[in-house]
Design a protein around this motif. Sequence first.
Motif, short mmCIF file in Angstrom:
data_model
loop_
_atom_site.label_atom_id
_atom_site.label_comp_id
_atom_site.label_asym_id
_atom_site.label_seq_id
_atom_site.Cartn_x
_atom_site.Cartn_y
_atom_site.Cartn_z
N GLU A 113 -8.57 2.43 -15.15
CA GLU A 113 -9.46 3.41 -15.79
C GLU A 113 -9.43 3.33 -17.29
O GLU A 113 -9.94 4.20 -17.97
CB GLU A 113 -9.07 4.85 -15.41
CG GLU A 113 -9.09 5.16 -13.94
CD GLU A 113 -7.71 5.08 -13.34
OE1 GLU A 113 -7.01 4.09 -13.59
OE2 GLU A 113 -7.31 6.02 -12.64
N PHE B 150 -7.71 7.65 -0.81
CA PHE B 150 -7.13 6.38 -0.32
C PHE B 150 -5.93 6.70 0.54
O PHE B 150 -5.69 6.06 1.57
CB PHE B 150 -6.81 5.44 -1.49
CG PHE B 150 -5.38 4.93 -1.61
CD1 PHE B 150 -4.65 5.13 -2.77
CD2 PHE B 150 -4.77 4.19 -0.58
CE1 PHE B 150 -3.35 4.63 -2.91
CE2 PHE B 150 -3.47 3.70 -0.71
CZ PHE B 150 -2.76 3.93 -1.88
N LYS C 40 -9.52 12.20 -6.54
CA LYS C 40 -10.06 10.83 -6.53
C LYS C 40 -9.06 9.88 -5.88
O LYS C 40 -9.43 8.98 -5.13
CB LYS C 40 -10.29 10.35 -7.95
CG LYS C 40 -11.57 10.77 -8.59
CD LYS C 40 -11.94 9.84 -9.78
CE LYS C 40 -13.12 10.38 -10.54
NZ LYS C 40 -12.83 10.72 -11.93
N GLU C 41 -7.78 10.09 -6.18
CA GLU C 41 -6.76 9.18 -5.69
C GLU C 41 -6.32 9.50 -4.27
O GLU C 41 -5.91 8.63 -3.52
CB GLU C 41 -5.55 9.23 -6.63
CG GLU C 41 -5.94 8.85 -8.06
CD GLU C 41 -4.77 8.84 -9.04
OE1 GLU C 41 -3.66 9.27 -8.67
OE2 GLU C 41 -4.98 8.39 -10.18
N THR D 198 -3.67 4.88 -15.86
CA THR D 198 -4.62 3.77 -15.64
C THR D 198 -4.25 2.90 -14.44
O THR D 198 -4.44 1.68 -14.48
CB THR D 198 -4.75 2.88 -16.90
OG1 THR D 198 -3.54 2.12 -17.07
CG2 THR D 198 -5.01 3.67 -18.15
N ARG D 199 -3.76 3.50 -13.38
CA ARG D 199 -3.40 2.69 -12.21
C ARG D 199 -4.62 2.03 -11.57
O ARG D 199 -4.49 1.05 -10.85
CB ARG D 199 -2.68 3.54 -11.16
CG ARG D 199 -1.20 3.80 -11.49
CD ARG D 199 -0.47 4.40 -10.28
NE ARG D 199 -1.06 5.66 -9.87
CZ ARG D 199 -0.88 6.80 -10.50
NH1 ARG D 199 -0.14 6.85 -11.57
NH2 ARG D 199 -1.48 7.90 -10.08
N ARG D 200 -5.78 2.58 -11.83
CA ARG D 200 -6.98 2.00 -11.22
C ARG D 200 -7.92 1.44 -12.28
O ARG D 200 -9.13 1.56 -12.18
CB ARG D 200 -7.70 3.07 -10.38
CG ARG D 200 -6.94 3.34 -9.10
CD ARG D 200 -7.42 4.62 -8.44
NE ARG D 200 -6.78 4.85 -7.16
CZ ARG D 200 -5.55 5.31 -7.01
NH1 ARG D 200 -4.80 5.57 -8.07
NH2 ARG D 200 -5.03 5.50 -5.81
N ALA E 46 2.11 1.81 -3.47
CA ALA E 46 1.02 2.32 -4.31
C ALA E 46 0.81 3.80 -4.08
O ALA E 46 0.58 4.58 -5.01
CB ALA E 46 -0.27 1.56 -4.02
N SER F 225 -12.32 4.39 -21.37
CA SER F 225 -12.37 3.78 -20.05
C SER F 225 -13.16 2.47 -20.04
O SER F 225 -12.88 1.59 -19.24
CB SER F 225 -12.97 4.74 -19.02
OG SER F 225 -14.26 5.12 -19.44
N THR G 256 0.83 -1.20 0.00
CA THR G 256 0.00 0.00 0.00
C THR G 256 0.86 1.26 0.00
O THR G 256 0.53 2.26 -0.64
CB THR G 256 -1.00 0.04 1.18
OG1 THR G 256 -0.29 -0.13 2.39
CG2 THR G 256 -2.04 -1.04 1.04
N ASP H 82 1.35 6.85 -6.74
CA ASP H 82 0.33 7.87 -6.99
C ASP H 82 0.93 9.26 -6.95
O ASP H 82 0.58 10.12 -7.75
CB ASP H 82 -0.78 7.79 -5.93
CG ASP H 82 -1.90 6.84 -6.30
OD1 ASP H 82 -2.80 6.66 -5.47
OD2 ASP H 82 -1.87 6.28 -7.42
#
Lengths: 320, 101
Positions: B54, A169, A165-166, B50-52, A79, B21, A76, A83
């Motif tokens: 997307e 987390f 959005k990111e 596109t890490r998620r 990650a 997407s 995590t 990000d």
Amino acid sequence: MANESRMTLSEVEKVEEIFQDKVDQDIRIEPRDWMPDAYRKTLVRQISQHAHSEIVGMLPEANWITRAPSLKRKATLIAKVQDEAGHGLYLYSAAETLGTSRDEMIAQLHNGKAKYSSIFNYPTLTWADMGAIGWLVDGAAIMNQVPLCRASYGPYARAMVRICKEESFHQRQGFEILLVLSRGSEAQRRMCQDAIDRWWWPSVMMFGPSDDASPNSEQSMRWKIKRFSNDELRQKFIDVSAEQVKLLGMRLPDTDLRWNEGRQHYDFGAIDWEEFRNVINGNGPCNKERLAARVQAHADGAWVREAAMAHAQKMAEAGS
Amino acid sequence: MKDQNTESRSSWPLWEIFIRSKQGLDHKHVGSLHAVDAAMAIENARDVYTRRMEGISIWVVESKYVHASNPDEAASFYDPANDKIYRHPTFYQLPDELTHM
């Protein structure tokens, strides 16, 4: 494209009026639209410094990747750091639409001309720092970034939407780290409180000086590249954090922190602006280290950039 | 040490990135990045945008190949469409009893 130095005074006034009108109506300014030179300059500075902050911000956290207490924590944390790299890239990308180049921005970071958020000049001394940073530093960043999703400059606003959005987390990951520590052994609880003690005031300072000491604020608000004052955002952050800390069974290191029924806000203690000024001007605990790490990384990566270029050229020649 | 400012980084072209997407949607512009060639641009776009999950499809176009209309001339450029209200369905007055239209 029209530019101020080639227009008459009344022509400039007219396009400025049209521009300000668009901004007032929340119509986004896009890269090829006319904009005052000062708006462009200030945006380049603001966006690029935000980008630098994301990239430099990877350093204090990357410090703990090899020593994360479990595989899950390691994954995590990686990650999150990935990000941050991505956020920096979205912002560099947005800044480049205004006419600056990546090389120029990197050079300014490396030669100290460009600033980055003061918070990243503090060291990460324990694992609990990962939690405190996620909860408080990302928390403060979110408070600042959510309103910017409606900034007047299109590419900046869109980058902020993606970032927000990111970011959520990140904050949840941080708080969870502290929550687990707060429910652990005596040593873990002490480590948790110690991290909060060290990161609280620097996080509060992230919002910048009080508005009367902040000369650019008013113009930035008119141009909607700043939507709330530093003090408003700071107050909101303190109000929210003062409640959240209770769930950890910990306390914020401010003996003056208390709910004011009349104001419907938390009163808080005096901020040490001397420390803030020192840190932002290069005398914080880690400024030199952070910058040296960035310069070294750039130098160490040169062979990769050159090899990639050479390879691409080779492939192009082979194909033709 | 060689002066890094004159080396290849500054000649890496800029690419505009478009992502679809999910099936059924258009590719949407998401931003830009630097890469030496299209293959690297696509890989970098995957890592940055596109890490998620997307995206299921990535288009990369060198920025210099994107041509755009001039916003300063928007008024005159789009003028022909301005007064042709008969292109809109609401222009046509038809009885309410008429269904399926």
